[in-house]
Design an enzyme around this catalytic site. Structure first.
Site, short mmCIF file in Angstrom:
data_model
loop_
_atom_site.label_atom_id
_atom_site.label_comp_id
_atom_site.label_asym_id
_atom_site.label_seq_id
_atom_site.Cartn_x
_atom_site.Cartn_y
_atom_site.Cartn_z
N ASP A 1 -4.37 19.16 -15.67
CA ASP A 1 -4.74 17.81 -16.08
C ASP A 1 -4.25 17.63 -17.51
OD1 ASP A 1 -6.01 15.51 -17.05
OD2 ASP A 1 -7.78 15.80 -15.79
N ARG B 1 0.84 -1.21 0.00
CA ARG B 1 0.00 0.00 0.00
C ARG B 1 0.87 1.25 0.00
NH1 ARG B 1 -1.28 2.02 4.54
NH2 ARG B 1 -1.96 0.09 5.54
N TYR C 1 -12.63 17.61 -16.93
CA TYR C 1 -13.26 16.29 -16.87
C TYR C 1 -14.42 16.32 -15.86
CZ TYR C 1 -13.62 11.24 -16.17
OH TYR C 1 -14.08 9.96 -16.08
N LYS D 1 -5.91 6.49 -20.01
CA LYS D 1 -6.18 6.88 -21.40
C LYS D 1 -4.94 6.60 -22.26
CE LYS D 1 -9.95 8.10 -19.36
NZ LYS D 1 -10.19 9.42 -18.86
C1 LIG Z 1 -10.59 9.89 -17.57
C2 LIG Z 1 -10.12 11.19 -17.11
C3 LIG Z 1 -9.91 11.44 -15.75
C4 LIG Z 1 -10.23 10.45 -14.67
O1 LIG Z 1 -9.45 9.30 -14.79
P1 LIG Z 1 -9.93 7.85 -14.31
O2 LIG Z 1 -8.71 7.04 -14.52
O3 LIG Z 1 -11.11 7.46 -15.15
O4 LIG Z 1 -10.32 7.97 -12.86
C5 LIG Z 1 -9.42 12.69 -15.40
N1 LIG Z 1 -9.17 13.64 -16.32
C6 LIG Z 1 -9.37 13.42 -17.64
C7 LIG Z 1 -9.08 14.50 -18.61
C8 LIG Z 1 -9.85 12.20 -18.08
O5 LIG Z 1 -10.06 12.00 -19.38
#
Ligand SMILES: *Cc1c(COP(=O)(O)O)cnc(C)c1O
Length: 409
Positions: A180, A55, A108, A205
């Protein structure tokens, strides 16, 4: 002994990625071993073994963290089992009751929900602004602002935010800027070089790229901040799993190659779509003019504007339904960044939780479709989309119906 290539000056991302997690000593495995062990043996009382419990840290996860940090010229990243897990830990690390956050309006959806429905009841207030409009972030910061959160390009309209200007606005009141960077990844945009303090990435992604591992990362050159995020992760859980890290490391090796190809195909697809009469708008930074074009050139590396393009069908929801159901190659899912071309209908998928009025305010009409371009050749993708647009154009199968309502993730 081979050299750790991240210690070279300005190593190319292709080198860092291909060599991510590679063994350096005589007899080391070429590929990072998958260490599933939840715990680690100690020599005796007070042992200072590097890894003690998974963890807190794990050898496979540590290799991914080193690689993601190296890509941004930063100490090792802190990785999580999802992107939202990473954001949660970041918010807990830098915010407390009474603090104020300024956040981009078209970040997001999960980020908005986390700030609005989870952090707000804990006493953290957020002001949402259109960060792509110059001066909006600067006008919203206050003395109590501790964090500014932006996403560039934004989702799903791919508007760019001036990262350097947001950093100045945040720093003026002693706040931190988090970007982000999920859409561009460090291969196509380096927020820390543009003035940001923190990069947040959903590795689910493009970084993984094969839709097999959810994950998130926090990267910063501020060692104390990274220590604090690591402490929050140890205290709350949420570390990336060893297998998730192993799969993500494998995906990372081809990230520069995939993004170069996908981004180039996407720009050519955007130009093709821009000529189509069935569409009222096509959103992609390669088509932008004026200040947005200047930002694309300043912020995006190698002239690559990313692999996501958004289109707006003039015929609204009925047209969107015909279009989506006429596609044979592009897959309808709530996702971006994979090797297959994926389409998403924001109004009924990613933004289904919003009321029609909120969607209108967020610029999400019912005819909007987000396309994440994969590794297929441009001709095959354009043929599939062209045929679906022709089905819309002839009005075949179009009839007015109520909105389907699916819960968003
Ligand atoms: C998918 C996404 C997130 C969140 O990520 P998860 O892995 O689904 O929790 C945050 N920011 C952006 C731009 C995303 O496309």
């Amino acid at each position: 002994m081979k050299r750790d290539l991240s210690t070279r000056s300005n190593p190319d991302p292709s080198v860092l990625c291909a060599h991510a997690g590679i063994g350096l000593a005589d007899g080391d495995p070429l590929v990072t071993p998958l260490v599933q062990s939840t715990t680690f043996c100690r020599d005796g009382v007070g042992s200072q073994a590097v890894h003690q419990y998974s963890r807190v840290s794990n050898p496979t996860v540590a290799q991914l963290e080193k690689a993601l940090g190296d890509l941004e010229g930063a100490p090792p990243a802190v990785t999580f089992n999802t992107g939202l897990g990473a954001e949660t830990a970041l918010f807990l690390a830098v915010l407390k009751a009474g603090d104020h956050v300024v956040c981009g309006r078209s970040v997001y959806g999960g980020t908005t929900r986390l700030l609005q429905d989870v952090l707000s009841p804990l006493g953290v207030e957020t002001t949402f602004v259109d960060s792509s409009v110059p001066g909006e972030v600067e006008r919203a910061v206050r003395e109590t602002t501790r964090l500014v959160v932006v996403e560039s390009p934004s989702n799903p309209r791919l508007e760019l935010t001036d990262i350097g200007a947001c950093a100045e606005a945040a720093h003026r009141v002693g706040a931190l800027l988090a970007v982000d960077n999920t859409f561009q990844t460090p291969v196509l945009q380096r927020p820390l070089d543009l003035g940001a303090d923190i990069t947040v990435t959903s590795t689910t992604k493009f970084v993984d790229g094969h839709s097999v591992a959810t994950g998130g990362s926090i990267v910063s050159r501020d060692a104390a901040l990274i220590e604090r995020v690591r402490f929050i992760r140890k205290s709350t859980g949420g570390i990336q799993s060893p297998f998730g890290a192993w799969l993500t490391l494998l995906g990372l090796k081809t990230l520069p190659l995939r993004l170069a190809r996908q981004s180039e195909t996407c720009a050519r697809l955007a130009a093709f779509l821009d000529e189509r009469p069935e569409l009222s708008r096509v959103f992609h930074p390669s088509l932008a003019t004026g200040e947005q074009r200047v930002l694309a050139e300043r912020q995006h590396l190698d002239g690559r504007d990313g692999a996501v393009v958004t289109i707006e069908l003039a015929g609204g929801l009925p047209a969107a339904r015909v279009f989506l159901e006429s596609l044979e190659l592009c897959r309808l899912v709530e996702h971006i960044g994979s090797v297959e071309t994926l389409v998403t209908h924001p109004a009924t998928m990613t933004h289904a939780d919003l009321t029609p009025e909120q969607r209108a305010a967020a610029g999400i009409p019912e005819g909007l479709i987000r396309i994440s371009v994969g590794l297929e050749d441009l001709g095959s993708i354009a043929d599939d989309i062209g045929r679906a647009l022709e089905a819309v154009g002839t009005g075949e199968g179009i009839e007015a119906e109520g909105s389907p309502c699916l819960a968003g993730a």
